[in-house]
Design a protein around this motif. Structure first.
Motif, PDB file in Angstrom:
ATOM      1  N   LEU A 112       8.554 -59.307   5.943  1.00 23.43           N
ATOM      2  CA  LEU A 112       7.778 -59.933   7.006  1.00 23.43           C
ATOM      3  C   LEU A 112       8.616 -60.779   7.949  1.00 23.43           C
ATOM      4  O   LEU A 112       8.073 -61.374   8.882  1.00 23.43           O
ATOM      5  N   ARG A 158       3.531 -59.574  -4.799  1.00 23.52           N
ATOM      6  CA  ARG A 158       3.554 -60.450  -3.630  1.00 23.52           C
ATOM      7  C   ARG A 158       4.863 -61.241  -3.581  1.00 23.52           C
ATOM      8  O   ARG A 158       5.485 -61.377  -2.513  1.00 23.52           O
ATOM      9  N   TYR A 194      -0.387 -57.319   9.490  1.00 20.88           N
ATOM     10  CA  TYR A 194       0.800 -58.138   9.243  1.00 20.88           C
ATOM     11  C   TYR A 194       1.445 -58.579  10.556  1.00 20.88           C
ATOM     12  O   TYR A 194       1.969 -59.699  10.661  1.00 20.88           O
ATOM     13  N   TYR A 195       1.421 -57.704  11.555  1.00 26.42           N
ATOM     14  CA  TYR A 195       2.040 -58.081  12.834  1.00 26.42           C
ATOM     15  C   TYR A 195       1.264 -59.217  13.500  1.00 26.42           C
ATOM     16  O   TYR A 195       1.858 -60.167  14.022  1.00 26.42           O
ATOM     17  N   LEU A 210       9.245 -54.880  11.380  1.00 28.65           N
ATOM     18  CA  LEU A 210       8.189 -55.287  10.462  1.00 28.65           C
ATOM     19  C   LEU A 210       7.504 -54.075   9.839  1.00 28.65           C
ATOM     20  O   LEU A 210       7.260 -54.040   8.628  1.00 28.65           O
ATOM     21  N   CYS A 211       7.187 -53.074  10.664  1.00 25.79           N
ATOM     22  CA  CYS A 211       6.467 -51.897  10.168  1.00 25.79           C
ATOM     23  C   CYS A 211       7.281 -51.137   9.127  1.00 25.79           C
ATOM     24  O   CYS A 211       6.724 -50.645   8.138  1.00 25.79           O
ATOM     25  N   PHE A 223       1.909 -62.439  11.061  1.00 21.23           N
ATOM     26  CA  PHE A 223       3.283 -62.928  10.936  1.00 21.23           C
ATOM     27  C   PHE A 223       4.093 -62.796  12.224  1.00 21.23           C
ATOM     28  O   PHE A 223       5.008 -63.582  12.461  1.00 21.23           O
ATOM     29  N   TYR A 277       7.886 -61.010  -0.669  1.00 20.89           N
ATOM     30  CA  TYR A 277       8.472 -62.133   0.058  1.00 20.89           C
ATOM     31  C   TYR A 277       9.988 -62.191  -0.130  1.00 20.89           C
ATOM     32  O   TYR A 277      10.698 -62.711   0.739  1.00 20.89           O
ATOM     33  N   VAL A 298       6.885 -53.025   5.894  1.00 18.59           N
ATOM     34  CA  VAL A 298       5.539 -52.883   5.329  1.00 18.59           C
ATOM     35  C   VAL A 298       5.339 -51.507   4.726  1.00 18.59           C
ATOM     36  O   VAL A 298       4.833 -51.357   3.596  1.00 18.59           O
ATOM     37  N   ASN A 322      -2.523 -51.789   7.958  1.00 16.80           N
ATOM     38  CA  ASN A 322      -1.729 -52.815   7.270  1.00 16.80           C
ATOM     39  C   ASN A 322      -0.659 -53.391   8.194  1.00 16.80           C
ATOM     40  O   ASN A 322      -0.456 -54.612   8.270  1.00 16.80           O
ATOM     41  N   ALA A 323       0.046 -52.496   8.892  1.00 16.32           N
ATOM     42  CA  ALA A 323       1.103 -52.946   9.800  1.00 16.32           C
ATOM     43  C   ALA A 323       0.527 -53.803  10.918  1.00 16.32           C
ATOM     44  O   ALA A 323       1.111 -54.821  11.307  1.00 16.32           O
TER      45      ALA A 323
END
Length: 298
Positions: free
Chosen positions: A222, A213, A80-81, A101-102, A84, A217, A105, A76-77
């Motif tokens: 993110l 979701r 997303y990295y 970021l991680c 984003f 945000y 997440v 997942n991380a």
């Protein structure tokens, strides 16, 4: 009937008073919250066994088994990295954006999964509820316990990511334990409240992915939290910064990283985290407890 009870009946004592004198209670009586808590504690081994069974059934059919508890948050991380951090560039040139970021997440995923699974805790166990007598809060609590175990495993992965990124180990890392405790209490309350809501309003489950979701945000998962201060002012900024998930994520970042701008002072963040954990854990428990007699009916 005991002789004392016969004697009491002969003197015209009411049935309610007779029951009270001889320790009898209604079989359908809703226990008080304190008594209900004691009953839950008595079923702690059942809760643990149910959590282990859920983990085994979820991962037992895969080739990698429990290794997925490590792989899932790591993948997942990474996703997303790439999206984003590299493609969109939400980091805005921020130093050490990967661990930033991680952390977001992993921490948000802990609550997100607990809430999503908690919503189904009652409806997915109707056969068990109708067959056995036990405190129904055992089910959402076992869901929360499963996710706590998964998150502890995921934290090992997160620590490795943070260390590889170059962040030093400091005394502030010890703050991770109380932060985890507060988030666990928060998640338990969310699982309990969500379980009752999901059992009464089943259509709301279809909205959960959209709600989560939107919540993500609004939690600076993110992108840097400075995006909020750059575009919001006044009560709107205060409202966003009081978001419980933003508060927990910022506390983890404060503990694991150095030289980052937070959504508020550490003292304010800790105060908000304690309040959120207390209000949601107690409120979720009481909300679920009030519906105890109705689960599994209809």
């Amino acid at each position: 009937m005991p002789e004392t009870a016969v004697a009491d009946a002969a003197t015209g004592v009411s049935p309610r008073e007779l029951a009270r004198r001889h320790g009898l209670t209604s079989s359908g009586r809703l226990l008080g919250p304190v008594e209900y808590s004691r009953q839950l504690w008595g079923y702690r081994h059942f809760i643990g066994a149910h959590a282990r069974a859920k983990t085994a059934s979820a991962l037992g059919t895969t080739n990698l088994g429990t290794l997925w508890q490590v792989l899932t948050p790591a993948i997942n991380a990474l996703v997303y990295y790439i999206i984003f951090g590299v493609v969109i560039g939400t980091g805005g040139g921020m130093k050490n954006f990967i661990p930033y970021l991680c952390i977001g997440v992993f921490v948000f995923g802990f609550t997100q999964t607990t809430v999503s699974q908690g919503m189904n805790a009652i409806t997915s166990n109707l056969g068990l509820i109708r067959a056995l007598h036990f405190p129904r809060a055992s089910l959402p609590l076992s869901v929360a316990l499963v996710e706590i175990r998964n998150f502890i495993t995921a934290m090992g992965v997160l620590v490795v990511i943070v260390l590889i990124s170059g962040e030093p180990i400091t005394l502030e890392w010890l703050l991770i334990l109380p932060i985890m405790l507060l988030q666990m209490l928060f998640n338990m309350g969310m699982a309990l409240g969500g379980a009752r809501l999901g059992s009464k309003m089943r259509d709301i489950k279809q909205l959960i992915p959209f709600i989560m979701r939107f919540w993500m945000y609004g939690s600076a998962v993110l992108y840097p939290v400075t995006r909020f201060t750059d575009h919001l002012q006044g009560w709107k900024l205060h409202l966003v910064e009081a978001n419980p998930m933003l508060v927990f994520i910022e506390l983890y970042r404060h503990a694991l990283m150095e030289d980052i701008q937070l959504a508020g002072s550490p003292r304010l963040l800790w105060t908000e985290a304690i309040i959120w954990a207390a209000v949601i854990s107690v409120g979720g428990f009481l909300y679920f407890w009030r519906g105890e007699k109705g689960y599994g009916r209809g």
